[in-house]
Write an enzyme that holds these catalytic residues in place. Structure first.
Site, short mmCIF file in Angstrom:
data_model
loop_
_atom_site.label_atom_id
_atom_site.label_comp_id
_atom_site.label_asym_id
_atom_site.label_seq_id
_atom_site.Cartn_x
_atom_site.Cartn_y
_atom_site.Cartn_z
CB ALA A 1 29.55 45.58 43.71
CB CYS A 2 34.30 44.48 46.59
SG CYS A 2 35.18 43.78 45.19
CG PHE A 3 37.29 49.10 46.44
CD1 PHE A 3 36.72 50.33 46.64
CD2 PHE A 3 38.13 48.58 47.41
CE1 PHE A 3 36.97 51.06 47.78
CE2 PHE A 3 38.39 49.29 48.57
CZ PHE A 3 37.81 50.54 48.76
CB THR A 4 37.38 46.61 41.02
OG1 THR A 4 37.99 45.52 41.74
CG2 THR A 4 38.10 47.90 41.36
NE ARG A 5 37.48 41.43 43.43
CZ ARG A 5 38.22 40.72 44.27
NH1 ARG A 5 38.49 39.47 44.00
NH2 ARG A 5 38.70 41.27 45.37
#
Length: 522
Positions: A463-467
Protein backbone atom coordinates in the site's frame (compact mmCIF):
# COMPACT_ATOMS: atom_id res chain seq x y z
CA UNK A 1 11.72 -8.26 -19.68
CA UNK A 2 9.08 -6.57 -21.83
CA UNK A 3 7.85 -2.99 -21.65
CA UNK A 4 4.95 -3.83 -19.31
CA UNK A 5 7.24 -5.60 -16.85
CA UNK A 6 9.64 -2.65 -16.84
CA UNK A 7 6.75 -0.25 -16.13
CA UNK A 8 5.58 -2.53 -13.33
CA UNK A 9 9.06 -2.49 -11.79
CA UNK A 10 9.18 1.29 -11.93
CA UNK A 11 5.77 1.56 -10.30
CA UNK A 12 6.93 -0.74 -7.52
CA UNK A 13 10.12 1.27 -7.13
CA UNK A 14 8.04 4.43 -6.79
CA UNK A 15 6.15 2.82 -3.93
CA UNK A 16 9.36 1.61 -2.25
CA UNK A 17 10.91 5.08 -2.47
CA UNK A 18 7.99 6.53 -0.55
CA UNK A 19 9.16 4.71 2.58
CA UNK A 20 12.25 6.85 3.21
CA UNK A 21 10.45 9.95 1.96
CA UNK A 22 7.79 9.44 4.64
CA UNK A 23 10.52 9.56 7.29
CA UNK A 24 11.40 13.07 6.23
CA UNK A 25 8.44 15.04 7.68
CA UNK A 26 9.47 14.69 11.33
CA UNK A 27 13.10 15.33 10.40
CA UNK A 28 12.09 18.45 8.47
CA UNK A 29 9.96 19.67 11.36
CA UNK A 30 12.82 19.17 13.82
CA UNK A 31 15.30 20.97 11.56
CA UNK A 32 12.84 23.81 10.94
CA UNK A 33 11.94 24.09 14.63
CA UNK A 34 15.55 23.97 15.77
CA UNK A 35 16.77 26.41 13.16
CA UNK A 36 13.91 28.86 13.69
CA UNK A 37 14.44 29.15 17.43
CA UNK A 38 18.23 29.36 17.21
CA UNK A 39 18.04 32.11 14.60
CA UNK A 40 20.17 35.09 15.63
CA UNK A 41 17.47 37.61 14.74
CA UNK A 42 14.86 35.80 16.83
CA UNK A 43 17.23 35.45 19.79
CA UNK A 44 17.94 39.14 19.59
CA UNK A 45 14.21 39.86 19.75
CA UNK A 46 13.56 37.20 22.43
CA UNK A 47 16.77 37.04 24.50
CA UNK A 48 15.67 34.19 26.77
CA UNK A 49 15.85 31.84 23.78
CA UNK A 50 19.62 32.24 23.94
CA UNK A 51 19.85 30.85 27.49
CA UNK A 52 21.34 27.38 27.92
CA UNK A 53 18.17 25.28 28.28
CA UNK A 54 16.14 26.47 25.24
CA UNK A 55 19.32 26.90 23.20
CA UNK A 56 20.39 23.32 23.88
CA UNK A 57 16.89 21.94 23.30
CA UNK A 58 16.45 23.57 19.90
CA UNK A 59 20.02 22.78 18.86
CA UNK A 60 19.36 19.12 19.65
CA UNK A 61 16.17 19.28 17.58
CA UNK A 62 18.17 20.51 14.62
CA UNK A 63 20.97 17.94 14.81
CA UNK A 64 18.48 15.12 15.42
CA UNK A 65 16.56 16.06 12.28
CA UNK A 66 19.76 16.30 10.26
CA UNK A 67 20.61 12.68 11.13
CA UNK A 68 17.89 11.71 8.67
CA UNK A 69 18.33 14.57 6.22
CA UNK A 70 22.06 13.89 5.80
CA UNK A 71 21.74 10.13 5.26
CA UNK A 72 18.93 9.72 2.78
CA UNK A 73 21.03 7.60 0.33
CA UNK A 74 21.69 4.99 3.02
CA UNK A 75 17.97 4.85 3.77
CA UNK A 76 17.26 4.41 0.06
CA UNK A 77 19.70 1.48 -0.12
CA UNK A 78 18.03 -0.20 2.86
CA UNK A 79 14.47 0.39 1.65
CA UNK A 80 15.06 -0.71 -1.95
CA UNK A 81 16.75 -3.91 -0.78
CA UNK A 82 13.90 -4.55 1.64
CA UNK A 83 11.14 -3.64 -0.80
CA UNK A 84 12.33 -5.88 -3.66
CA UNK A 85 13.34 -8.88 -1.55
CA UNK A 86 10.98 -11.81 -2.09
CA UNK A 87 11.38 -13.14 1.44
CA UNK A 88 13.62 -12.85 4.54
CA UNK A 89 13.35 -9.09 4.16
CA UNK A 90 15.15 -8.26 7.41
CA UNK A 91 18.34 -9.85 6.07
CA UNK A 92 17.98 -7.91 2.83
CA UNK A 93 17.56 -4.61 4.71
CA UNK A 94 20.66 -5.27 6.83
CA UNK A 95 22.66 -6.14 3.72
CA UNK A 96 21.42 -2.95 2.05
CA UNK A 97 23.22 -0.94 4.72
CA UNK A 98 26.31 -3.21 4.67
CA UNK A 99 26.46 -2.93 0.88
CA UNK A 100 26.17 0.86 0.93
CA UNK A 101 28.98 1.20 3.46
CA UNK A 102 31.12 -1.31 1.57
CA UNK A 103 30.73 0.47 -1.75
CA UNK A 104 31.65 3.85 -0.26
CA UNK A 105 34.59 2.50 1.74
CA UNK A 106 36.11 0.65 -1.21
CA UNK A 107 35.49 3.53 -3.61
CA UNK A 108 36.91 6.12 -1.23
CA UNK A 109 39.99 4.06 -0.35
CA UNK A 110 40.66 3.17 -3.99
CA UNK A 111 40.45 6.78 -5.18
CA UNK A 112 42.49 8.03 -2.25
CA UNK A 113 45.29 5.61 -3.11
CA UNK A 114 45.12 6.74 -6.75
CA UNK A 115 45.34 10.35 -5.59
CA UNK A 116 41.94 11.31 -7.01
CA UNK A 117 40.64 12.13 -3.53
CA UNK A 118 42.57 14.27 -1.08
CA UNK A 119 40.85 13.76 2.30
CA UNK A 120 42.14 17.13 3.51
CA UNK A 121 40.95 19.04 0.47
CA UNK A 122 37.75 17.54 -0.90
CA UNK A 123 36.71 18.60 -4.39
CA UNK A 124 33.23 18.96 -5.86
CA UNK A 125 31.44 15.62 -5.80
CA UNK A 126 33.51 14.29 -2.90
CA UNK A 127 32.21 14.06 0.65
CA UNK A 128 32.43 12.42 4.07
CA UNK A 129 29.56 9.94 4.33
CA UNK A 130 29.05 8.35 7.75
CA UNK A 131 32.71 9.05 8.46
CA UNK A 132 33.94 7.69 5.11
CA UNK A 133 35.67 10.05 2.65
CA UNK A 134 34.43 9.01 -0.76
CA UNK A 135 32.61 10.13 -3.91
CA UNK A 136 29.19 11.53 -3.16
CA UNK A 137 26.96 9.34 -5.32
CA UNK A 138 23.81 10.68 -3.67
CA UNK A 139 20.64 8.63 -3.92
CA UNK A 140 21.88 7.14 -7.19
CA UNK A 141 24.44 5.20 -5.17
CA UNK A 142 21.80 4.20 -2.64
CA UNK A 143 19.41 3.02 -5.35
CA UNK A 144 22.15 1.09 -7.14
CA UNK A 145 23.27 -0.71 -3.99
CA UNK A 146 19.69 -1.45 -2.97
CA UNK A 147 18.92 -2.96 -6.38
CA UNK A 148 22.16 -4.97 -6.38
CA UNK A 149 21.52 -6.36 -2.90
CA UNK A 150 17.92 -7.25 -3.82
CA UNK A 151 19.21 -9.16 -6.84
CA UNK A 152 21.83 -10.99 -4.76
CA UNK A 153 19.28 -11.78 -2.08
CA UNK A 154 16.57 -13.11 -4.39
CA UNK A 155 19.08 -15.21 -6.32
CA UNK A 156 20.84 -16.91 -3.39
CA UNK A 157 18.83 -16.63 -0.18
CA UNK A 158 17.95 -20.37 -0.50
CA UNK A 159 21.40 -21.48 -1.61
CA UNK A 160 22.74 -24.90 -0.48
CA UNK A 161 26.53 -25.08 -0.32
CA UNK A 162 28.81 -28.14 0.01
CA UNK A 163 28.95 -29.60 3.55
CA UNK A 164 32.28 -27.93 4.34
CA UNK A 165 30.67 -24.53 3.70
CA UNK A 166 27.21 -25.37 5.00
CA UNK A 167 27.52 -22.80 7.79
CA UNK A 168 26.90 -20.21 5.04
CA UNK A 169 23.75 -21.87 3.69
CA UNK A 170 20.69 -19.78 2.94
CA UNK A 171 20.49 -16.18 4.15
CA UNK A 172 23.87 -16.43 5.91
CA UNK A 173 25.44 -16.40 2.46
CA UNK A 174 23.90 -13.03 1.58
CA UNK A 175 26.12 -10.71 3.73
CA UNK A 176 29.29 -12.34 2.34
CA UNK A 177 28.05 -12.07 -1.23
CA UNK A 178 26.99 -8.47 -0.57
CA UNK A 179 30.48 -7.49 0.57
CA UNK A 180 32.09 -9.09 -2.51
CA UNK A 181 29.68 -7.64 -5.07
CA UNK A 182 29.50 -4.18 -3.50
CA UNK A 183 33.30 -4.05 -3.32
CA UNK A 184 33.39 -4.66 -7.06
CA UNK A 185 30.63 -2.08 -7.45
CA UNK A 186 32.77 0.45 -5.56
CA UNK A 187 35.71 -0.08 -7.91
CA UNK A 188 33.52 0.15 -11.03
CA UNK A 189 31.84 3.31 -9.70
CA UNK A 190 35.29 4.85 -9.18
CA UNK A 191 35.68 4.89 -12.95
CA UNK A 192 32.17 5.56 -14.20
CA UNK A 193 30.69 7.93 -11.64
CA UNK A 194 32.95 10.97 -12.12
CA UNK A 195 31.76 11.32 -15.75
CA UNK A 196 28.18 10.82 -14.55
CA UNK A 197 28.71 13.64 -12.05
CA UNK A 198 29.80 15.85 -14.91
CA UNK A 199 26.69 15.00 -16.96
CA UNK A 200 24.42 15.64 -13.97
CA UNK A 201 26.11 18.96 -13.36
CA UNK A 202 25.62 19.97 -16.99
CA UNK A 203 21.98 18.86 -16.90
CA UNK A 204 21.52 20.68 -13.61
CA UNK A 205 22.78 23.87 -15.23
CA UNK A 206 20.27 23.41 -18.05
CA UNK A 207 17.34 22.78 -15.69
CA UNK A 208 18.29 25.63 -13.39
CA UNK A 209 18.45 27.95 -16.39
CA UNK A 210 14.97 27.02 -17.66
CA UNK A 211 13.27 29.54 -15.39
CA UNK A 212 9.52 29.80 -15.05
CA UNK A 213 8.82 27.41 -17.94
CA UNK A 214 10.86 24.69 -16.27
CA UNK A 215 9.01 25.27 -13.01
CA UNK A 216 5.66 24.97 -14.81
CA UNK A 217 6.64 21.66 -16.42
CA UNK A 218 8.03 20.40 -13.11
CA UNK A 219 4.79 21.10 -11.24
CA UNK A 220 2.35 19.96 -13.91
CA UNK A 221 4.17 16.70 -14.69
CA UNK A 222 4.41 15.79 -11.01
CA UNK A 223 0.61 15.94 -10.71
CA UNK A 224 -0.22 14.39 -14.09
CA UNK A 225 1.84 11.28 -13.29
CA UNK A 226 0.15 10.77 -9.92
CA UNK A 227 -2.53 8.37 -11.22
CA UNK A 228 0.16 6.14 -12.70
CA UNK A 229 2.19 6.01 -9.51
CA UNK A 230 5.19 7.52 -11.32
CA UNK A 231 5.12 11.06 -9.92
CA UNK A 232 7.99 10.25 -7.55
CA UNK A 233 10.35 10.18 -10.51
CA UNK A 234 9.67 13.82 -11.29
CA UNK A 235 10.73 15.33 -7.99
CA UNK A 236 13.05 12.82 -6.27
CA UNK A 237 16.01 13.28 -8.66
CA UNK A 238 15.86 17.05 -8.19
CA UNK A 239 15.46 16.86 -4.45
CA UNK A 240 18.33 14.47 -3.79
CA UNK A 241 20.83 14.67 -6.67
CA UNK A 242 22.79 17.42 -8.35
CA UNK A 243 19.88 17.87 -10.78
CA UNK A 244 18.47 20.03 -7.99
CA UNK A 245 21.68 21.99 -7.64
CA UNK A 246 24.99 21.96 -5.78
CA UNK A 247 25.94 24.65 -3.28
CA UNK A 248 28.49 25.41 -0.60
CA UNK A 249 26.71 26.31 2.65
CA UNK A 250 28.86 27.41 5.60
CA UNK A 251 31.89 25.76 4.02
CA UNK A 252 30.13 22.43 3.36
CA UNK A 253 29.38 21.18 -0.14
CA UNK A 254 25.72 20.14 -0.36
CA UNK A 255 23.97 18.40 -3.27
CA UNK A 256 20.24 18.10 -4.00
CA UNK A 257 17.54 20.72 -3.54
CA UNK A 258 16.13 19.19 -0.32
CA UNK A 259 19.57 18.96 1.27
CA UNK A 260 20.53 22.47 0.17
CA UNK A 261 17.26 23.95 1.43
CA UNK A 262 17.72 22.17 4.76
CA UNK A 263 21.28 23.48 5.00
CA UNK A 264 20.06 27.02 4.29
CA UNK A 265 17.43 26.69 7.00
CA UNK A 266 20.11 25.48 9.44
CA UNK A 267 22.65 28.12 8.46
CA UNK A 268 22.96 31.33 10.49
CA UNK A 269 23.91 33.34 7.41
CA UNK A 270 22.76 31.68 4.15
CA UNK A 271 19.73 33.11 2.34
CA UNK A 272 17.08 31.25 0.35
CA UNK A 273 17.63 30.71 -3.37
CA UNK A 274 14.60 30.41 -5.67
CA UNK A 275 16.54 28.05 -7.96
CA UNK A 276 16.58 25.65 -5.01
CA UNK A 277 13.17 26.44 -3.54
CA UNK A 278 11.31 25.62 -6.75
CA UNK A 279 12.44 21.98 -6.49
CA UNK A 280 11.23 21.54 -2.90
CA UNK A 281 7.65 22.16 -4.01
CA UNK A 282 7.15 25.84 -3.25
CA UNK A 283 4.18 25.81 -5.63
CA UNK A 284 2.49 23.14 -3.53
CA UNK A 285 2.01 25.64 -0.70
CA UNK A 286 -0.23 27.61 -3.04
CA UNK A 287 -2.39 24.90 -4.58
CA UNK A 288 -2.53 22.47 -1.62
CA UNK A 289 -3.44 25.03 1.03
CA UNK A 290 -5.66 27.29 -1.06
CA UNK A 291 -6.40 25.93 -4.53
CA UNK A 292 -7.72 22.52 -3.54
CA UNK A 293 -9.58 24.06 -0.61
CA UNK A 294 -11.43 26.19 -3.16
CA UNK A 295 -12.12 23.07 -5.22
CA UNK A 296 -13.58 21.35 -2.14
CA UNK A 297 -15.94 24.29 -1.61
CA UNK A 298 -16.99 24.05 -5.26
CA UNK A 299 -17.82 20.37 -4.78
CA UNK A 300 -19.95 21.24 -1.76
CA UNK A 301 -21.86 24.05 -3.49
CA UNK A 302 -22.55 21.97 -6.62
CA UNK A 303 -23.70 18.87 -4.73
CA UNK A 304 -27.36 17.91 -4.79
CA UNK A 305 -29.25 19.43 -1.83
CA UNK A 306 -29.90 16.05 -0.21
CA UNK A 307 -26.19 15.19 -0.40
CA UNK A 308 -24.64 18.41 0.90
CA UNK A 309 -24.23 17.20 4.47
CA UNK A 310 -22.47 14.04 3.32
CA UNK A 311 -20.24 15.99 0.91
CA UNK A 312 -19.36 18.52 3.62
CA UNK A 313 -18.11 15.75 5.91
CA UNK A 314 -16.13 14.19 3.06
CA UNK A 315 -14.54 17.47 2.00
CA UNK A 316 -13.58 18.51 5.54
CA UNK A 317 -11.87 15.15 6.09
CA UNK A 318 -10.00 15.50 2.78
CA UNK A 319 -9.03 19.16 3.20
CA UNK A 320 -7.44 18.78 6.64
CA UNK A 321 -4.48 16.57 5.52
CA UNK A 322 -4.25 18.52 2.26
CA UNK A 323 -4.02 21.94 3.94
CA UNK A 324 -1.83 21.01 6.90
CA UNK A 325 0.46 18.24 5.62
CA UNK A 326 0.30 18.50 1.83
CA UNK A 327 -1.22 15.01 1.43
CA UNK A 328 -3.45 15.89 -1.49
CA UNK A 329 -4.38 12.41 -2.73
CA UNK A 330 -7.56 11.92 -0.64
CA UNK A 331 -9.04 15.08 -2.13
CA UNK A 332 -7.67 14.51 -5.63
CA UNK A 333 -9.02 10.97 -5.77
CA UNK A 334 -12.49 12.25 -4.93
CA UNK A 335 -12.69 13.70 -8.48
CA UNK A 336 -9.89 12.07 -10.47
CA UNK A 337 -11.93 9.06 -11.57
CA UNK A 338 -15.32 10.70 -11.98
CA UNK A 339 -14.13 13.91 -13.67
CA UNK A 340 -10.67 13.47 -15.25
CA UNK A 341 -10.93 16.84 -16.98
CA UNK A 342 -10.87 18.51 -13.55
CA UNK A 343 -7.68 16.66 -12.71
CA UNK A 344 -6.03 17.87 -15.91
CA UNK A 345 -7.07 21.43 -15.06
CA UNK A 346 -5.74 20.91 -11.53
CA UNK A 347 -2.38 19.69 -12.87
CA UNK A 348 -2.06 22.73 -15.15
CA UNK A 349 -2.97 25.04 -12.27
CA UNK A 350 -0.37 23.31 -10.13
CA UNK A 351 2.26 23.93 -12.81
CA UNK A 352 1.19 27.57 -12.97
CA UNK A 353 1.57 27.81 -9.19
CA UNK A 354 5.19 26.70 -9.49
CA UNK A 355 5.83 29.20 -12.29
CA UNK A 356 4.31 32.08 -10.28
CA UNK A 357 6.22 31.05 -7.17
CA UNK A 358 9.41 31.20 -9.22
CA UNK A 359 8.63 34.58 -10.75
CA UNK A 360 7.65 36.08 -7.37
CA UNK A 361 10.64 34.57 -5.55
CA UNK A 362 8.46 32.61 -3.11
CA UNK A 363 10.90 30.51 -1.06
CA UNK A 364 8.65 28.43 1.20
CA UNK A 365 9.05 24.67 0.74
CA UNK A 366 5.86 22.64 0.40
CA UNK A 367 7.38 19.17 0.47
CA UNK A 368 6.57 16.77 3.30
CA UNK A 369 10.33 16.71 3.87
CA UNK A 370 9.84 20.07 5.59
CA UNK A 371 6.63 19.29 7.46
CA UNK A 372 4.21 20.05 4.65
CA UNK A 373 2.87 23.43 3.48
CA UNK A 374 1.37 24.72 6.74
CA UNK A 375 4.29 24.00 9.09
CA UNK A 376 6.80 25.03 6.45
CA UNK A 377 4.97 28.33 5.99
CA UNK A 378 5.32 28.96 9.73
CA UNK A 379 8.84 27.68 10.42
CA UNK A 380 10.55 28.30 7.08
CA UNK A 381 8.39 31.14 5.78
CA UNK A 382 7.35 33.49 8.57
CA UNK A 383 10.25 32.61 10.86
CA UNK A 384 12.63 32.60 7.91
CA UNK A 385 11.61 36.03 6.65
CA UNK A 386 15.10 37.36 7.33
CA UNK A 387 16.49 34.78 4.90
CA UNK A 388 14.30 36.10 2.08
CA UNK A 389 11.44 33.62 2.23
CA UNK A 390 9.03 36.24 0.83
CA UNK A 391 6.21 34.41 2.57
CA UNK A 392 3.95 37.45 2.12
CA UNK A 393 3.42 36.35 -1.50
CA UNK A 394 0.98 33.74 -0.20
CA UNK A 395 -1.25 36.52 1.15
CA UNK A 396 -1.89 37.52 -2.47
CA UNK A 397 -1.61 34.25 -4.39
CA UNK A 398 -3.49 32.22 -1.76
CA UNK A 399 -6.85 34.00 -2.10
CA UNK A 400 -6.42 34.26 -5.88
CA UNK A 401 -5.86 30.52 -6.17
CA UNK A 402 -8.75 29.74 -3.82
CA UNK A 403 -11.08 31.83 -5.98
CA UNK A 404 -9.66 30.54 -9.27
CA UNK A 405 -10.10 26.89 -8.29
CA UNK A 406 -13.55 27.53 -6.86
CA UNK A 407 -15.03 29.37 -9.84
CA UNK A 408 -13.25 27.30 -12.51
CA UNK A 409 -14.24 23.97 -10.95
CA UNK A 410 -17.79 25.16 -10.29
CA UNK A 411 -18.15 26.34 -13.89
CA UNK A 412 -16.88 23.07 -15.36
CA UNK A 413 -18.95 20.93 -12.99
CA UNK A 414 -22.19 22.72 -13.86
CA UNK A 415 -21.69 23.27 -17.59
CA UNK A 416 -20.32 19.79 -18.27
CA UNK A 417 -22.63 18.14 -15.72
CA UNK A 418 -19.73 16.33 -14.11
CA UNK A 419 -20.52 13.61 -11.56
CA UNK A 420 -18.38 15.02 -8.80
CA UNK A 421 -19.03 14.13 -5.12
CA UNK A 422 -22.69 14.64 -4.25
CA UNK A 423 -23.86 14.71 -7.90
CA UNK A 424 -23.91 10.95 -8.48
CA UNK A 425 -26.84 9.29 -10.19
CA UNK A 426 -29.06 7.41 -7.75
CA UNK A 427 -28.07 3.77 -7.53
CA UNK A 428 -29.87 0.73 -6.23
CA UNK A 429 -29.11 -0.38 -2.71
CA UNK A 430 -26.80 -3.44 -2.55
CA UNK A 431 -28.31 -6.81 -1.70
CA UNK A 432 -28.65 -7.45 2.00
CA UNK A 433 -26.32 -10.43 1.67
CA UNK A 434 -23.50 -8.20 0.50
CA UNK A 435 -20.95 -6.78 2.90
CA UNK A 436 -21.30 -3.02 3.38
CA UNK A 437 -18.38 -0.96 2.03
CA UNK A 438 -18.03 0.48 5.51
CA UNK A 439 -17.94 -2.99 7.09
CA UNK A 440 -15.08 -4.55 8.97
CA UNK A 441 -11.88 -4.77 6.94
CA UNK A 442 -11.37 -8.40 7.95
CA UNK A 443 -14.75 -9.25 6.43
CA UNK A 444 -13.97 -7.28 3.26
CA UNK A 445 -10.59 -8.88 2.48
CA UNK A 446 -11.87 -12.31 1.31
CA UNK A 447 -14.25 -10.54 -1.07
CA UNK A 448 -11.42 -8.41 -2.50
CA UNK A 449 -9.25 -11.50 -2.91
CA UNK A 450 -12.06 -13.22 -4.81
CA UNK A 451 -12.59 -10.12 -6.98
CA UNK A 452 -8.96 -10.14 -8.16
CA UNK A 453 -8.92 -13.82 -9.07
CA UNK A 454 -8.44 -15.67 -5.80
CA UNK A 455 -5.47 -16.19 -3.45
CA UNK A 456 -3.40 -18.10 -6.01
CA UNK A 457 -3.53 -15.09 -8.35
CA UNK A 458 -1.94 -12.66 -5.85
CA UNK A 459 1.87 -12.37 -5.83
CA UNK A 460 2.17 -9.45 -3.41
CA UNK A 461 0.06 -6.92 -1.51
CA UNK A 462 1.36 -3.49 -0.54
CA UNK A 463 0.00 0.00 0.00
CA UNK A 464 0.97 3.63 -0.46
CA UNK A 465 -0.86 6.62 1.02
CA UNK A 466 -4.26 5.76 -0.40
CA UNK A 467 -3.94 2.71 -2.66
CA UNK A 468 -3.93 -1.03 -2.04
CA UNK A 469 -1.38 -2.25 -4.59
CA UNK A 470 -1.67 -5.86 -5.75
CA UNK A 471 0.73 -7.66 -8.11
CA UNK A 472 -1.16 -10.46 -9.86
CA UNK A 473 -0.27 -13.56 -11.86
CA UNK A 474 -3.10 -13.00 -14.35
CA UNK A 475 -4.67 -9.50 -14.38
CA UNK A 476 -7.36 -10.73 -16.79
CA UNK A 477 -9.07 -12.45 -13.85
CA UNK A 478 -9.89 -9.09 -12.21
CA UNK A 479 -13.62 -8.41 -12.05
CA UNK A 480 -15.27 -5.25 -13.34
CA UNK A 481 -14.37 -1.90 -11.72
CA UNK A 482 -17.95 -1.52 -10.46
CA UNK A 483 -17.48 -4.53 -8.20
CA UNK A 484 -14.81 -2.63 -6.28
CA UNK A 485 -16.47 0.78 -6.27
CA UNK A 486 -20.07 -0.30 -5.63
CA UNK A 487 -19.69 -3.42 -3.50
CA UNK A 488 -16.22 -3.31 -1.94
CA UNK A 489 -16.04 0.29 -0.75
CA UNK A 490 -13.28 1.49 -3.09
CA UNK A 491 -13.03 5.12 -4.19
CA UNK A 492 -11.54 4.08 -7.50
CA UNK A 493 -9.56 1.44 -9.38
CA UNK A 494 -6.33 1.79 -11.37
CA UNK A 495 -5.41 -1.15 -13.61
CA UNK A 496 -1.65 -1.29 -14.12
CA UNK A 497 0.69 -3.68 -15.85
CA UNK A 498 0.81 -6.89 -13.84
CA UNK A 499 -1.78 -5.91 -11.26
CA UNK A 500 -4.27 -3.46 -9.85
CA UNK A 501 -4.30 -0.48 -7.47
CA UNK A 502 -7.49 -0.07 -5.43
CA UNK A 503 -8.08 3.30 -3.79
CA UNK A 504 -9.13 2.95 -0.14
CA UNK A 505 -7.93 6.28 1.22
CA UNK A 506 -6.07 6.40 4.53
CA UNK A 507 -7.08 2.80 5.33
CA UNK A 508 -5.12 1.35 2.40
CA UNK A 509 -2.24 0.21 4.61
CA UNK A 510 -4.69 -1.60 6.91
CA UNK A 511 -6.15 -3.43 3.92
CA UNK A 512 -2.66 -4.45 2.78
CA UNK A 513 -1.66 -5.71 6.23
CA UNK A 514 -4.90 -7.67 6.66
CA UNK A 515 -4.57 -9.16 3.18
CA UNK A 516 -0.98 -10.32 3.78
CA UNK A 517 -2.06 -11.97 7.02
CA UNK A 518 -5.02 -13.65 5.31
CA UNK A 519 -2.80 -14.95 2.50
CA UNK A 520 0.01 -15.99 4.83
CA UNK A 521 2.49 -13.59 3.25
CA UNK A 522 5.41 -12.09 5.18
Amino acid sequence: MDKKEVLGKFQRLGKVLMTPVLILPIAGILVGLGSAFTNAALIKAVPWLGSIVPSMFFSLCKVAGNVVMNNIPALFAICVAYGFAKSEKATAALCGFIGYMTMNTVMGTFLTVLGTIDPKNLATGQSSILGIVTLDTGVIGGLLVGALVAWIHNRWYKIELPPVLSIFNGTRFIPAATIVFCSLCGIVMSFIFPPIQSVLSALSDFILGSGALGSFVYGAAERLLLPFGLHHFVYLPFMFTSLGGTATIDGNLVTGAANIYSAIVSSPSADFDIDISRFVMNGKVIFAMFGLTGAALAFYHTALPQNKKKVAALMIAAVIPCFFTGITEPLEYSFLFVAPILFVVHALMAGLAYALAFLLNFNVAGSTAFGGPFLSLIFNGIMGASKGSNWQVILILGPIYFAAYYFLFKFLIIHRNLRTPGREVEEQEPDSAEVSPTGDIAEMIPRIIEAVGGPDNIDSADACFTRLRLVLEDPSLIQEDEVFTKKLGANGVIRVSGGIQIVYGNKASLYATQMRETLGME
